[in-house]
Design an enzyme around this catalytic site. Structure first.
Site, PDB file in Angstrom:
ATOM      1  N   HIS A  44       0.830  -1.218   0.000  1.00  0.00           N
ATOM      2  CA  HIS A  44       0.000   0.000   0.000  1.00  0.00           C
ATOM      3  C   HIS A  44       0.863   1.266   0.000  1.00  0.00           C
ATOM      4  O   HIS A  44       0.427   2.310   0.498  1.00  0.00           O
ATOM      5  CB  HIS A  44      -0.947   0.043   1.207  1.00  0.00           C
ATOM      6  N   SER A  94      14.388  21.515 -16.686  1.00  0.00           N
ATOM      7  CA  SER A  94      13.193  22.300 -16.936  1.00  0.00           C
ATOM      8  C   SER A  94      13.621  23.640 -17.524  1.00  0.00           C
ATOM      9  O   SER A  94      14.651  24.190 -17.144  1.00  0.00           O
ATOM     10  CB  SER A  94      12.448  22.520 -15.620  1.00  0.00           C
ATOM     11  N   LYS A 127      15.521  21.724 -11.457  1.00  0.00           N
ATOM     12  CA  LYS A 127      14.892  20.440 -11.804  1.00  0.00           C
ATOM     13  C   LYS A 127      15.809  19.481 -12.565  1.00  0.00           C
ATOM     14  O   LYS A 127      16.589  19.883 -13.408  1.00  0.00           O
ATOM     15  CB  LYS A 127      13.646  20.686 -12.678  1.00  0.00           C
ATOM     16  N   GLU A 150       9.583   8.048 -17.052  1.00  0.00           N
ATOM     17  CA  GLU A 150       8.250   8.626 -17.268  1.00  0.00           C
ATOM     18  C   GLU A 150       7.739   8.306 -18.667  1.00  0.00           C
ATOM     19  O   GLU A 150       6.560   7.974 -18.855  1.00  0.00           O
ATOM     20  CB  GLU A 150       8.294  10.149 -17.089  1.00  0.00           C
TER      21      GLU A 150
END
Ligand code: ARG
Length: 470
Positions: free
Chosen positions: A166, A287, A293, A300
């Site tokens: 979980h 970024s 970043k 991804e």
């Protein structure tokens, strides 16, 4: 193009005989597949060479005709490789483009190549040859990735991290154990693809349009020349079903789903909040607005690309479900989803195989996270059971000890013996052996468990399986 017929101007030279007007210009473009099926040009040429060789062997073509055809096709292969082939939408697909070009190059003998076959068995053969090669390429990338994971598992067999259920800290595991879980999934993907390849590698050539052919063909010759394991036993089925492609897409969708799950974990682990791993800069991007970043683009994107592969599986299933026997033009729509599935899976595996060995594992951070999460609570419960407390009672006792630890802001191993004994008189000072992270992982010392010794043995077995691959 040499065209001895009286076809209407602009009519297709390969099948225009019975037509009284040329194909509508838009319909011609609408029905053409050459823009995408030229990807199978090499397979188409190989299939034609095998077919011509077989026709010569059974006496349908002369030896000279066969030689002229093969030389012509080899010259066309070079034209295609050099980017000099004049692809034409008017000639609809890769098959008719190559055949027409052959006739253009070698004259009337080129028109004999199509004796005893149809584009229906030709295209079914080409796709199978294409997919067989594609599977072999994918299997090689899978092997590279698995080898990297097994290596990482071996190296990080003692590294402790929190295991989750979980997404909550559950029990400590070793990082090597976690990597071997990924490897198990990929191992099954490998097995599935190897199994699927058996059904891909059956030859439909000889089915002709749908019923077989009146020429004295010998399909065993073409099958041998093309490296097929066996023949499609029924001509109607041979030209019609694309279940082998659907099966491949299903195996690919599962493999992508696995990669997507790995990606989800890597994205989490690379975040400042987890900070379990560092992905090398060369696999990340920045970024344009936020200078701090470093984004985990490769995982991804792999996660994102899983969507299109899953979609292609549904496309092919849906493409097939309404088709009566035998060949229908619907099947031309099998190629783009199949090609894209092949390329996407190959590229994702390649990126992962390149990236995984370069992963930086932050053992201190993982250890700290495991230490903070009451991850040895089950060990305390098991300890009490071994002292004679029934499991449900020990669960209750440990729950109370955890609540106390939470209040205090301390983990179980940080509580004193006296504090622990408030919850059960059965607790002795040997309890600290099981409350440590090492004690916890070492105790799971059986096949399939997370103990470092077991992880090393499992990694060795995985490595043996990899080296047994041909
Ligand atoms: N381009 C077609 C396909 O991809 C080749 C087979 C065409 N056969 C036919 N009878 N029209 O399926």
């Amino acid at each position: 193009m040499s065209d001895s017929s009286n076809n209407p101007p602009g009519q297709n030279t390969q099948w225009g005989g019975r037509f009284s007007e040329a194909t509508d210009a838009f319909v011609q473009v609408f029905t053409a597949s050459v823009d995408f099926d030229q990807k199978m040009a090499e397979q188409d040429i190989n299939g034609s060479i095998a077919h011509a060789s077989m026709l010569a062997e059974v006496g349908v073509l002369t030896g000279e005709e066969k030689t002229a055809i093969i030389e012509g096709l080899e010259a066309i292969r070079q034209e295609i490789r050099n980017g000099e082939f004049p692809w034409s939408v008017a000639l609809e697909d890769v098959h008719m483009n190559i055949e027409a070009r052959l006739t253009q190059r070698i004259g009337v003998t080129g028109k004999k190549l199509h004796t005893g076959r149809s584009r229906n068995d030709q295209v079914a053969t080409d796709i199978r040859l294409y997919l067989r090669d594609a599977i072999d390429g994918i299997l090689a990338q899978l092997t590279r990735l698995q080898a990297g994971l097994v290596e990482l598992a071996q190296r990080e067999a003692d590294t402790i991290m929190p295991g989750f259920t979980h997404l909550q800290t559950a029990q400590p595991v070793t990082f090597g154990h976690h990597m071997l879980a990924w490897n198990e999934m990929l191992q099954r993907d490998y097995e599935r693809l190897v199994d699927c390849r058996k059904r891909v590698n059956r030859m439909p050539l000889g089915s002709a349009a749908l019923a077989g052919t009146t020429y004295p063909i010998d399909r065993s010759i073409t099958a041998r020349l093309l490296g097929f394991d066996s023949l499609c036993e029924n001509s109607l089925d041979g030209v019609s079903d694309r279940d082998f492609a659907i099966e491949f897409c299903a195996a690919a969708a599962l493999c992508m789903t696995h990669l997507s799950r790995f990606s989800e974990e890597l994205v989490l682990w690379a975040s400042a909040q987890f900070d379990f791993v560092d992905l090398p800069d060369r696999f990340c991007t920045g970024s344009s607005i936020m200078p701090q970043k470093k984004n985990p683009d490769v995982p991804e994107l792999v996660r994102g690309k899983t969507g299109r592969v899953n979609g292609h599986l549904i496309s092919l299933l849906t493409l097939m479900k309404g088709q009566c026997l035998a060949y229908n033009k619907d099947n031309q729509e099998d190629k783009e989803p199949l090609f894209d599935t092949v390329e996407t899976l190959f590229n994702c595996l390649r990126a992962y195989a390149d990236m995984m060995p370069a992963l930086e594992v932050k053992a201190d951070r993982m250890r700290e996270a495991a230490r903070r999460g009451f991850s040895t609570a089950t060990d305390l419960a098991d300890y009490l059971v071994k002292k004679g407390v029934p499991f449900r009672d020990s669960h209750e006792v440990v729950g109370k000890a955890v609540a106390f630890g939470l209040q205090q802001g301390r983990d179980l191993a940080e509580l004193s013996l006296a504090e622990l004994q408030q919850f059960s008189a059965q607790i002795g000072d040997d309890v600290f052996l099981v409350l440590t992270l090492e004690g916890s992982v070492n105790a799971r010392d059986h096949r399939g468990g997370t103990a470092p010794g077991q992880v090393r043995a499992a990694a060795q077995r995985a490595r043996d399986l990899l080296s047994a691959r041909s």
